[in-house]
Structures are given as structure tokens and as C-alpha cells.
Write a protein that holds these residues in place. Structure first.
Motif, PDB file in Angstrom:
ATOM      1  N   GLY A 242       0.803  -1.210   0.000  1.00  0.00           N
ATOM      2  CA  GLY A 242       0.000   0.000   0.000  1.00  0.00           C
ATOM      3  C   GLY A 242       0.838   1.262   0.000  1.00  0.00           C
ATOM      4  O   GLY A 242       0.303   2.357  -0.182  1.00  0.00           O
ATOM      5  N   ALA A 243       2.142   1.128   0.185  1.00  0.00           N
ATOM      6  CA  ALA A 243       3.038   2.287   0.194  1.00  0.00           C
ATOM      7  C   ALA A 243       3.769   2.392  -1.137  1.00  0.00           C
ATOM      8  O   ALA A 243       4.143   1.379  -1.730  1.00  0.00           O
ATOM      9  CB  ALA A 243       4.049   2.167   1.338  1.00  0.00           C
TER      10      ALA A 243
ATOM     11  N   ALA B 156      11.510  -5.974 -12.953  1.00  0.00           N
ATOM     12  CA  ALA B 156      10.562  -5.161 -13.712  1.00  0.00           C
ATOM     13  C   ALA B 156      10.792  -5.293 -15.203  1.00  0.00           C
ATOM     14  O   ALA B 156      11.926  -5.469 -15.664  1.00  0.00           O
ATOM     15  CB  ALA B 156      10.683  -3.693 -13.302  1.00  0.00           C
ATOM     16  N   VAL B 157       9.699  -5.177 -15.961  1.00  0.00           N
ATOM     17  CA  VAL B 157       9.738  -5.194 -17.423  1.00  0.00           C
ATOM     18  C   VAL B 157       9.284  -3.845 -17.978  1.00  0.00           C
ATOM     19  O   VAL B 157       9.942  -3.234 -18.800  1.00  0.00           O
ATOM     20  CB  VAL B 157       8.825  -6.306 -17.997  1.00  0.00           C
ATOM     21  N   GLU B 158       8.150  -3.397 -17.491  1.00  0.00           N
ATOM     22  CA  GLU B 158       7.549  -2.159 -17.977  1.00  0.00           C
ATOM     23  C   GLU B 158       8.207  -0.944 -17.316  1.00  0.00           C
ATOM     24  O   GLU B 158       8.823  -1.047 -16.255  1.00  0.00           O
ATOM     25  CB  GLU B 158       6.053  -2.151 -17.655  1.00  0.00           C
ATOM     26  N   GLU B 159       8.019   0.219 -17.955  1.00  0.00           N
ATOM     27  CA  GLU B 159       8.540   1.466 -17.392  1.00  0.00           C
ATOM     28  C   GLU B 159       7.953   1.729 -16.018  1.00  0.00           C
ATOM     29  O   GLU B 159       8.640   2.195 -15.097  1.00  0.00           O
ATOM     30  CB  GLU B 159       8.209   2.633 -18.331  1.00  0.00           C
ATOM     31  N   SER B 160       6.660   1.404 -15.866  1.00  0.00           N
ATOM     32  CA  SER B 160       6.024   1.603 -14.559  1.00  0.00           C
ATOM     33  C   SER B 160       6.668   0.723 -13.489  1.00  0.00           C
ATOM     34  O   SER B 160       6.820   1.126 -12.335  1.00  0.00           O
ATOM     35  CB  SER B 160       4.531   1.292 -14.656  1.00  0.00           C
TER      36      SER B 160
ATOM     37  N   LEU C 186      10.697   0.048  -8.767  1.00  0.00           N
ATOM     38  CA  LEU C 186      12.000  -0.344  -8.229  1.00  0.00           C
ATOM     39  C   LEU C 186      12.781   0.866  -7.732  1.00  0.00           C
ATOM     40  O   LEU C 186      13.442   0.808  -6.687  1.00  0.00           O
ATOM     41  CB  LEU C 186      12.814  -1.086  -9.292  1.00  0.00           C
ATOM     42  N   ASP C 187      12.705   1.949  -8.469  1.00  0.00           N
ATOM     43  CA  ASP C 187      13.406   3.158  -8.037  1.00  0.00           C
ATOM     44  C   ASP C 187      12.843   3.680  -6.716  1.00  0.00           C
ATOM     45  O   ASP C 187      13.592   4.107  -5.832  1.00  0.00           O
ATOM     46  CB  ASP C 187      13.297   4.235  -9.120  1.00  0.00           C
ATOM     47  N   ALA C 188      11.500   3.619  -6.577  1.00  0.00           N
ATOM     48  CA  ALA C 188      10.882   4.054  -5.331  1.00  0.00           C
ATOM     49  C   ALA C 188      11.255   3.115  -4.182  1.00  0.00           C
ATOM     50  O   ALA C 188      11.549   3.563  -3.064  1.00  0.00           O
ATOM     51  CB  ALA C 188       9.369   4.118  -5.496  1.00  0.00           C
TER      52      ALA C 188
ATOM     53  N   ALA D 210      16.428  -5.285 -12.123  1.00  0.00           N
ATOM     54  CA  ALA D 210      16.025  -5.952 -10.879  1.00  0.00           C
ATOM     55  C   ALA D 210      16.736  -5.319  -9.704  1.00  0.00           C
ATOM     56  O   ALA D 210      17.820  -4.744  -9.841  1.00  0.00           O
ATOM     57  CB  ALA D 210      16.328  -7.449 -10.936  1.00  0.00           C
ATOM     58  N   LEU D 211      16.087  -5.422  -8.559  1.00  0.00           N
ATOM     59  CA  LEU D 211      16.669  -4.989  -7.300  1.00  0.00           C
ATOM     60  C   LEU D 211      16.846  -6.243  -6.453  1.00  0.00           C
ATOM     61  O   LEU D 211      15.870  -6.912  -6.117  1.00  0.00           O
ATOM     62  CB  LEU D 211      15.723  -4.000  -6.608  1.00  0.00           C
ATOM     63  N   PHE D 212      18.099  -6.577  -6.142  1.00  0.00           N
ATOM     64  CA  PHE D 212      18.386  -7.772  -5.354  1.00  0.00           C
ATOM     65  C   PHE D 212      18.577  -7.378  -3.901  1.00  0.00           C
ATOM     66  O   PHE D 212      19.372  -6.493  -3.587  1.00  0.00           O
ATOM     67  CB  PHE D 212      19.642  -8.470  -5.864  1.00  0.00           C
ATOM     68  N   THR D 213      17.825  -8.043  -3.007  1.00  0.00           N
ATOM     69  CA  THR D 213      18.004  -7.843  -1.572  1.00  0.00           C
ATOM     70  C   THR D 213      18.402  -9.179  -0.962  1.00  0.00           C
ATOM     71  O   THR D 213      17.776 -10.208  -1.230  1.00  0.00           O
ATOM     72  CB  THR D 213      16.715  -7.307  -0.920  1.00  0.00           C
ATOM     73  N   PRO D 214      19.438  -9.197  -0.135  1.00  0.00           N
ATOM     74  CA  PRO D 214      20.070 -10.467   0.248  1.00  0.00           C
ATOM     75  C   PRO D 214      19.429 -11.201   1.407  1.00  0.00           C
ATOM     76  O   PRO D 214      19.777 -12.354   1.675  1.00  0.00           O
ATOM     77  CB  PRO D 214      21.487 -10.039   0.629  1.00  0.00           C
ATOM     78  N   GLY D 215      18.477 -10.594   2.129  1.00  0.00           N
ATOM     79  CA  GLY D 215      18.044 -11.171   3.390  1.00  0.00           C
ATOM     80  C   GLY D 215      16.933 -12.206   3.330  1.00  0.00           C
ATOM     81  O   GLY D 215      16.614 -12.816   4.354  1.00  0.00           O
ATOM     82  N   THR D 216      16.337 -12.427   2.165  1.00  0.00           N
ATOM     83  CA  THR D 216      15.224 -13.374   2.066  1.00  0.00           C
ATOM     84  C   THR D 216      15.716 -14.819   2.060  1.00  0.00           C
ATOM     85  O   THR D 216      16.709 -15.137   1.405  1.00  0.00           O
ATOM     86  CB  THR D 216      14.403 -13.101   0.796  1.00  0.00           C
ATOM     87  N   LEU D 217      15.007 -15.683   2.778  1.00  0.00           N
ATOM     88  CA  LEU D 217      15.225 -17.123   2.704  1.00  0.00           C
ATOM     89  C   LEU D 217      14.207 -17.715   1.740  1.00  0.00           C
ATOM     90  O   LEU D 217      13.070 -17.240   1.655  1.00  0.00           O
ATOM     91  CB  LEU D 217      15.041 -17.776   4.080  1.00  0.00           C
ATOM     92  N   LEU D 218      14.608 -18.747   1.011  1.00  0.00           N
ATOM     93  CA  LEU D 218      13.683 -19.482   0.158  1.00  0.00           C
ATOM     94  C   LEU D 218      13.510 -20.886   0.719  1.00  0.00           C
ATOM     95  O   LEU D 218      14.480 -21.513   1.152  1.00  0.00           O
ATOM     96  CB  LEU D 218      14.196 -19.547  -1.282  1.00  0.00           C
TER      97      LEU D 218
END
Length: 439
Positions: A90-91, A137-141, A146-148, A180-188
Motif C-alpha cells: 500500500g506504500a 521489472a519489465v515495464e517502465e512503470s 523499483l526506483d521508489a 532488478a533490485l536484489f536484496t540479500p536477506g530473504t530465505l527461500l
């Protein structure tokens, strides 16, 4: 007497369930029993609450009741991302209010720690790996999102790496995405395997009953849970059944049972793995919330998850499965044109409990009735930590995180029917249409 008018009845082709190690379910409850503590729902929240109650009250029996088989229901049907970061869709920046985000980060990290410790201590075979996640992301939107998000992560002081499209094939094999924005803290994890493993290592004073759907409840000084073969009388009841909490008479019109759909391929051959390239194990979530989540699993399958439906009774609808499987095939073909002969082996649905204001419930629902409900799509970490902390609170413990959860306003009410269904269905239709190639 509160009649429970809708019961869980998930479809039978969940790939996570069928590809995880088989487990012998515990017997259903029968006859009449009395207990101090009863927990309804043996997903992440209920398993955590029952475990921590058993630790906090070692001389008490804790009765844990599951309507279906552990690992078959909602908790075993998600995409398997154990996310550390705030994920407030929502943010604009996925972070929102910075003070709330910092507390949410602490909650998620605690949830991760609890799960890590249990997996290590009990040798749970759920392919848990600290792989991080790619938000792509694929589209400009999508790139703008990702920038936000990057700006939000800067505010929160969390690490990330921006990966341009030309470099992404070395990570995930496909050149489909622009950034893409990679963040390292997620577990799969393999979610069904994790849930099964957590159920198999419960403390000895937890009595787990599976395939025991509750059909009616009497509230009062004692709580009486009725089912087809008997009843359970409890001093205290904890609801950990997400959107089905409304069927027990609480939070009416506050939780939206929204279903997401996923498909899992057969294992890739060695030649196909070479054609794909990239890392052997990864997860991608979309920049647009209505886009596709994609994973490469430990056994070299590809998961595609997208498409939504609003099912007010909390039960899946079979007619959606074939329709959305076609969407999955299109999404797969766009991303993996080098794998033209790879088919899906499984397609299934899984529900989310969503609130319009993206908040969950934690605390007392009525005299002798408590709940941790509405995980808003972050059930693995949020369910684990809220279930644990609810049991701690009931044992008289207090902490910064318990106080934060108690102070949260909870999910807000939605409009009555038919306006609710009209509004939610319109939102889902427009969101999926607007997502474009992100889906």
C-alpha cells in the motif's frame, strides 16, 4: 452457538505438497476432550502458537486442530519466500512509515530466526537457503516502482544491489526483465515441506488432530468446539486460521479471502538446465503486485505464480484452475523461450487473507478467545512471529514487539455485499490488466 458455515477445501494438485516428503497425518479427534488451550489452524501461526504455549506451560496439554492435513492447506501453497524486509504494497516505496517499517523489520527478522533455529535443530528437510530475492521489472512503470523501493530501502538503511537487464541472465537465466533490485536477506523454502517438518517436531505436550474441521463453537466461560465426531472443551481458544476467523464470528468483513494461482513444471533435464543458465536456485517477485512471481527450485523446476480471484466463502473454485494455467503458460513462454518443451505438472490455488489497510489482528477477540489473524501475504514470517508472541503474551511476557502488535489498529471493515465483491473484483481485474508484461 456460532455455526461455522464454510470450511477449508483446497484443490488437490498443490505441487509443493506432492513433491515434498510424504508424511503420515495425525488421527482426527473423536469423542469428548477437555484442555486448557485449544489452537485452531495448524499453519505457520498455529504451529508457532501451539509450540510456544507448550514451552511456556509445560504442564498443560495444548490441543492443535487442523481442518485438513498439515502441509496441504494454505501454508503449504505460497511461493516459499521467507521475507525479512517490510513489504507494504500500500506504500509507494513498499516501506511506508519509517517507525512502523523498523518494527516490522524486527518482527520479520525474529520470524526468520525462529524458523532457522527450528530447521537446524530438528533437521527439517525443506531446502531452506539464504538466497535473497530479486524484485524485477519489465515495464517502465515497474522500473519506477523499483526506483521508489530503492529510495525506501535507503531510508531504512538496508542493503541492495541494482542489476541491469543485460546482467540478469547470469543470475536467473532469462533476459526478459529490464532491471532488478536484489536484496540479500530473504530465505527461500519448500513451504509444504517446512510446514510438515514443523508439525513433526512439536513438543510432547501438544496434541495435534488433523482432518478435524470445526463446525460450531459455543463461547462463554468455557469454549466448546464441535466437529463431526465429538467436541473439545477449552479454557482458552486461539484462532490461527486467517480469513476463516470470520466464520468463527470475529472481524466481520475485515479480511478478504483472495486466491492466487501457481503452476510448477516437471524437472528440467540437464540439457535444459544448460540452455537456461543462471544460478541453480533463485526467486523473483514482480515490481507490480499483480505481476508474476517466479522461482527455480532445488529440484530444477520452475514455478510461475500469478492471477487472482476473490472467493468470499474462502474456498477455491475449480473452474479458475485451467483458465489461469493458460496464463501461466504464456508467462512462462515469455520468460523462458529457450525451454519450449517444458510442461507444467501441477497447478493449484492458495488463499491470502488481506485487509484493505494492510494491517493484521493480534490480541483478544472476546473473553477467553484470542487471535493472530490476517497476514496480508507474508504468512511465513508474520505467522511464525505473531503466533509465538501471542503465546508469550498469554504467558504474561511483554516486549517492544508485543506492545507494537497490541497497539496496531487491526484490519478495517469493508463495505457490505454486493458492493464488496463488485469493488474487489473490479480492483483485481484492473490491476491484472494494468500489470501488462509484468504478469
Amino acid at each position: 452457538m456460532q455455526r461455522v458455515t464454510s470450511l477449508p477445501a483446497d484443490d488437490k494438485m498443490c505441487g509443493w505438497y506432492h513433491t515434498s516428503r510424504p508424511r503420515k497425518p495425525r488421527a482426527p479427534h473423536s469423542g469428548q476432550s477437555k484442555t486448557r488451550w485449544a489452537v485452531v489452524g495448524a499453519g505457520y501461526t498455529g504451529l508457532a502458537a501451539a509450540r510456544q504455549l507448550a514451552v511456556n506451560f509445560p504442564d498443560d496439554e495444548v490441543v492443535l486442530i487442523e481442518a485438513q492435513e498439515v502441509g496441504f492447506g494454505t501454508s503449504g501453497r505460497n511461493a516459499g519466500f521467507v521475507i525479512d524486509l517490510p513489504h507494504d504494497i500500500g506504500a509507494d516505496d513498499y516501506i511506508g512509515d519509517i517507525a512502523t517499517a523498523k518494527s516490522t523489520l524486527k518482527l520479520n527478522l525474529l520470524g526468520q530466526t525462529i524458523l532457522r533455529d527450528l530447521v537446524s535443530e530438528h533437521g527439517i528437510d525443506c531446502q531452506m537457503r539464504a538466497s535473497g530475492k530479486y524484485q524485477a521489472a519489465v515495464e517502465e512503470s515497474g522500473v519506477a516502482v523499483l526506483d521508489a523501493y530503492r529510495r525506501g530501502l535507503d531510508k531504512l538503511g538496508q542493503p541492495y544491489e541494482v542489476i541491469e537487464g543485460k546482467d540478469l541472465p547470469a543470475h536467473i537465466g532469462t533476459s526478459f526483465y529490464r532491471k532488478a533490485l536484489f536484496t540479500p536477506g530473504t530465505l527461500l523454502v519448500q513451504p509444504s515441506a517446512l510446514v510438515k517438518g514443523l508439525a513433526n517436531c512439536l513438543p510432547g505436550n501438544v496434541s495435534l488432530y488433523e482432518n478435524t474441521p470445526i463446525t460450531a463453537v459455543e463461547y462463554g466461560e468455557k469454549i466448546v468446539l464441535h466437529h463431526g465426531n465429538g467436541c473439545i472443551t477449552a479454557d482458552k481458544l486461539l484462532l490461527a486460521n486467517n480469513a476463516f476467523g470470520t466464520r468463527f464470528g470475529f472481524l466481520p468483513r475485515a479480511m478478504l479471502p483472495v486466491f492466487l494461482y501457481a503452476s510448477l513444471t516437471r524437472p528440467l533435464t540437464e540439457a535444459e538446465q544448460a540452455q537456461l543458465g543462471g544460478k541453480p536456485f533463485w526467486g523473483v517477485i514482480p515490481a507490480d503486485p499483480f505481476g508474476s512471481t517466479v522461482r527455480r527450485t532445488h529440484d530444477n523446476r520452475i514455478l510461475v505464480r500469478n492471477s487472482f480471484s476473490f472467493n468470499p466463502d474462502g474456498r477455491p473454485k475449480e473452474q479458475y484452475l485451467s483458465r489461469f494455467a493458460d496464463r501461466h503458460r504464456l508467462s512462462f513462454a515469455r520468460r523462458f523461450p529457450m525451454l519450449p518443451d517444458v510442461d507444467f505438472e501441477y497447478t493449484w490455488s492458495g488463499s491470502l487473507a488481506l485487509a484493505h489497510n494492510h494491517k493484521g489482528f493480534f490480541g483478544q477477540l472476546a473473553p477467553n478467545v484470542y487471535g493472530a489473524l490476517c497476514c496480508n501475504g507474508l504468512g511465513i514470517t508474520r505467522g511464525t512471529v505473531t503466533g509465538t508472541l501471542l503465546a508469550d503474551w498469554l504467558a504474561g511476557k511483554r516486549s517492544e514487539l508485543i506492545d507494537f502488535l497490541l497497539a496496531t489498529s487491526g484490519p478495517n471493515k469493508n463495505p457490505p455485499e454486493p458492493f464488496l465483491s463488485i469493488g474487489v473484483n473490479a480492483t483485481l481485474w484492473w490491476g491484472q490488466r494494468k500489470a501488462g508484461l509484468e504478469s
